[in-house]
Scaffold this motif. Structure first.
Motif: not given
Ligand code: 6PG
Length: 272
Positions: A30, A33-34, A40, A42, A73, A145
């Motif tokens: 996460v 990805a950010v 992110a 998921v 997220l 992600d």
């Protein structure tokens, strides 16, 4: 011809340590990805195995909570039972009790499958949600992600159960799936939606699954009977996060010692 996949197998002595390993993977994927894309996304599984990982992520006394950029997220599910979100069977409810109720995720960041609706309607609405959240065009497939999968003793993953129609769905990204062996309907991501994941990991624990782990990852290819074999990520990589009990019948790990707590054994295998 199925895509060759390099499987990284990580084994910890206990389920508690697997949960920590999974929380570490969650936080690191996460965060990356950010950092790379500003957000992110998921997709998590339900059932029971992920509970301990969710609890660790939500625990502010543990290192994971502070590492997750919660405000960036978006959380999705790989499947849901066709029950209301308040039902004891609900994957959403399990996740809410273990984590969502304790972390700073706004409602717009939580994308549950609406198990309370007619299955096909819930599937269609979830597909629309994914198309919006991933800005999909045409026949594009979402690239989560991280996709965190579980596996049943029967070799199912998500709600892709043996000998069910959803196994063959390659055009849609979310479907309703009738599971005759459970006399129920489920809503599930399809194989293409799972395989597009940038990181795809199975989280599997317990001696009861050791034979299935060996059959799925080392045995003959028979995806109708062992649907977890369908998951061959497009990027050619797959991770297994196992406790020693679930890994006990994997020949690659024979002899490798992980007696001391916190150690992990790592092996690889090639899915031809
Ligand atoms: C579900 C899950 C399912 C789960 C496996 C393993 O809706 O139940 O998404 O795919 O991951 O059944 O379940 P356990 O973790 O309870 O063994």
């Amino acid at each position: 011809m199925a895509r060759a996949v390099k499987v990284t197998i990580r084994v910890w002595p206990t389920a508690a340590e697997v949960a920590a390993g999974a929380a570490e993977l969650f936080a690191s994927v996460v965060g990356a990805a950010v950092a790379a894309r500003g957000a992110a996304r998921v997709a998590v599984s339900g059932g029971t195995t992920p509970k301990a990982m969710f609890a660790l992520l939500a625990d502010r006394s543990k290192p994971y909570f502070a590492r997750v950029p919660w405000q960036r997220l978006h959380l999705f599910w790989v499947d849901e039972r066709c029950v209301p979100p308040t039902d004891a069977e609900s994957n959403y409810r399990m996740t809410d009790e273990a984590m969502l109720s304790k972390v700073p995720l706004a409602a717009v960041q939580i994308h549950r499958m609406e198990g309370e609706l007619e299955p096909e309607i819930a599937a269609a609405r979830y597909e629309a949600t994914l198309r919006t959240e991933f800005s999909l065009e045409g026949a594009e497939t979402p690239a989560f992600d991280l996709v965190l999968l579980g596996m049943g003793e029967d070799g199912h993953t998500a709600s892709l159960f043996p000998h069910t129609a959803a196994l063959h769905e390659m055009g849609r990204i979310v479907v309703a799936n009738h599971v005759a062996q459970k006399e129920t309907w489920r809503v599930t991501l399809t194989v293409p939606a799972i395989e597009m994941g940038r990181e795809v990991a199975f989280l599997i624990e317990g001696a009861a699954k050791a034979q299935t782990v060996q059959d799925v990852f080392c045995g003959a290819y028979d995806a109708e009977a062992k649907p977890a074999q369908l998951i061959r990520p497009k990027n050619g990589r797959l991770t297994l996060l196992l406790d020693a009990a679930a890994a006990a019948k994997l020949p690659q790990l024979a002899g490798a010692d992980c007696a001391e707590p916190g150690s992990t054994r790592v092996a690889t295998l090639e899915l031809k």
